[in-house]
Design a protein around this motif. Structure first.
Motif, short mmCIF file in Angstrom:
data_model
loop_
_atom_site.label_atom_id
_atom_site.label_comp_id
_atom_site.label_asym_id
_atom_site.label_seq_id
_atom_site.Cartn_x
_atom_site.Cartn_y
_atom_site.Cartn_z
N ALA A 172 -4.45 3.81 -5.56
CA ALA A 172 -5.50 4.83 -5.61
C ALA A 172 -6.18 4.85 -6.98
O ALA A 172 -7.40 4.97 -7.08
N ALA A 173 -5.37 4.70 -8.04
CA ALA A 173 -5.96 4.72 -9.38
C ALA A 173 -6.88 3.50 -9.58
O ALA A 173 -7.96 3.63 -10.18
N LEU A 174 -6.46 2.34 -9.08
CA LEU A 174 -7.29 1.13 -9.24
C LEU A 174 -8.60 1.26 -8.47
O LEU A 174 -9.63 0.72 -8.88
N CYS B 67 2.24 -7.10 -11.31
CA CYS B 67 0.89 -6.82 -10.81
C CYS B 67 0.91 -6.55 -9.31
O CYS B 67 -0.10 -6.73 -8.62
N ALA B 68 2.05 -6.12 -8.81
CA ALA B 68 2.22 -5.92 -7.37
C ALA B 68 1.10 -5.13 -6.69
O ALA B 68 0.67 -5.51 -5.60
N ASP C 164 0.83 -1.21 0.00
CA ASP C 164 0.00 0.00 0.00
C ASP C 164 0.86 1.25 0.00
O ASP C 164 0.55 2.24 -0.67
N ALA C 165 1.94 1.20 0.77
CA ALA C 165 2.82 2.36 0.86
C ALA C 165 3.62 2.53 -0.43
O ALA C 165 3.70 3.61 -1.00
N GLN C 166 4.15 1.42 -0.90
CA GLN C 166 5.04 1.48 -2.08
C GLN C 166 4.30 1.84 -3.36
O GLN C 166 4.85 2.51 -4.22
N PHE C 167 3.06 1.37 -3.49
CA PHE C 167 2.33 1.62 -4.74
C PHE C 167 1.11 2.51 -4.50
O PHE C 167 0.04 2.29 -5.06
#
Ligand SMILES: [Zn+2]
Ligand SMILES: [Zn+2]
Length: 395
Positions: free
Chosen positions: A17-19, A319-320, A9-12
């Protein structure tokens, strides 16, 4: 409690948020227009509305018995507890094999001591006589039922499709046809199969994930299918993209994520209304309102635990963002808010009703043969196939 922090969650942060950004009204409108055309559902329109969500409107007067809509599931899974009672296609949930196999398999599993009505299995609405007074059928008779050496009278009137095994060779998934086996493999199962042909990097981790879901909440299995579906779709889109762009492109896109393709792969899931599972789950009656926060934290921890097991089993670097706890929570929340229970009537029940309805002259002789099986099955003989599903169209 509740201290789990998901590094993904932090890294991406931006990708997650976009997804999770809900589609705009025109995007929803366009999506459903395409689907309606594909499903040939004339007379029905989905009209999104900012206030009330997606409304289904009828544009013709349907007559009684008219087929209004034939839809495909987005994802579906048979309840774990129901797997003992009903042997169905893992893709379309049709009963498979034969009346004899359905009965034999159930008696065999009953003998093994795995009763669906024990423990957490659901047996809603069906009077479950768990008395140990059930008639017992000898093992070799049960085997004969299962390997079709024994045919029950009139069972030919209830033909079921032949059993097709999983392409990956697991002993968990079976199908009604080659096309269902291939469609499931293509869309979901190749990553989630525990057979030798699986594309999962660790089938051992996969087994742990499934065990955890069976012991806690089988909704995780459905969530895993959504993630697997999105990864597999992404890979197909990516392969097509790489082939198109081919040699002209010197960037090392072979192993880097092309995020717009991930968004595209996720599109049908993005259409479902979502909230985080632990925020929207209804509190069980025995949870006091003072323990509300604690309860929601526990649910979040449970989801995190499940997600870590799934991540070990099917993680894909490109797909992380899909392995973020926020995404996982929203997928499960989508089921919590939209899912439908589907019940497929049991042909075994129909079979015994048919025998019961035979003219008296025939019935006596036939019942001598079938009654011991009916008694051995007890009151559970009529249990139908129960699964959870999410529909593509009207979620
Ligand atoms: Zn099928
Ligand atoms: Zn398999």
């Amino acid at each position: 409690m509740g201290t789990c922090i998901c590094p993904i969650d932090a890294q991406f942060f931006d990708q997650v948020a976009a997804l999770l950004t809900p589609p705009t009204l025109p995007q929803i409108q366009e999506y459903f227009e395409v689907l309606e055309a594909k499903r040939h559902c004339s007379g029905l329109k989905v009209k999104p509305d900012a206030k009330h969500g997606k409304g289904v409107h009828s544009e013709v007067n349907f007559q009684e018995d008219d087929l209004i809509l034939k839809d495909e599931m987005l994802v579906g899974a048979q309840h774990s507890s129901n797997k003992i009672d009903c042997f169905v296609c893992s893709f379309c949930f049709r009963f498979i094999g034969s009346i004899e196999l359905q009965i034999g398999r159930k008696l065999y599993l009953q003998e093994l001591g795995v009763s669906a009505v024990d423990g957490s299995g659901s047996s809603d609405g069906i009077g479950c006589n768990t008395s140990s007074e059930k008639t017992r059928i000898p093992q070799d008779t049960i085997q004969s039922l299962m390997n079709s050496n024994l045919q029950l009278p009139y069972s030919e009137n209830f033909p079921l499709p032949l059993v097709v095994p999983c392409l990956g060779g697991c002993k968990e998934a079976y199908y009604c046809s080659k096309s269902c086996a291939e469609a499931d493999w293509d869309s979901f199962h190749s990553l989630l199969c525990i057979g030798h042909g699986s594309s999962s990097p660790s089938t051992e981790a996969l087994l742990k994930f499934v065990k955890h879901a069976n012991e806690t909440n089988d909704i995780f299995i459905l969530a895993a299918k959504v993630i697997s579906f999105t990864i597999l779709r992404y890979r197909k889109l990516k392969a097509a993209h790489v082939q198109r762009e081919g040699k002209h492109d010197s960037s090392n896109q072979f192993d880097s994520c092309i995020f717009p393709l991930l968004l595209e792969a996720w599109k049908s899931v993005s259409m479902g209304f979502k909230r985080r599972w632990w925020d929207c789950i209804a509190l069980p009656e025995d949870v006091d309102s003072s323990e509300k926060v604690e309860f929601r934290m526990q649910i979040k921890d449970l989801a995190f635990e499940s997600l870590q097991l799934l991540k070990e089993a099917i993680y894909d670097k490109e797909c992380a963002p899909l392995f973020s706890l926020d995404i996982y929570g929203h997928i499960i929340g989508m089921f919590e808010l939209n899912n439908l229970d589907l019940v497929v009537a049991s042909p075994v029940e129909d079979y015994f009703l048919y025998i019961d309805d035979l003219p008296v002259s025939q019935k006596k002789e036939v019942e001598n043969l079938t009654k011991p099986f009916l008694d051995a099955l007890g009151d559970d003989y009529s249990i139908s196939c129960q699964e959870l599903y999410e529909s593509f169209l009207y979620s």
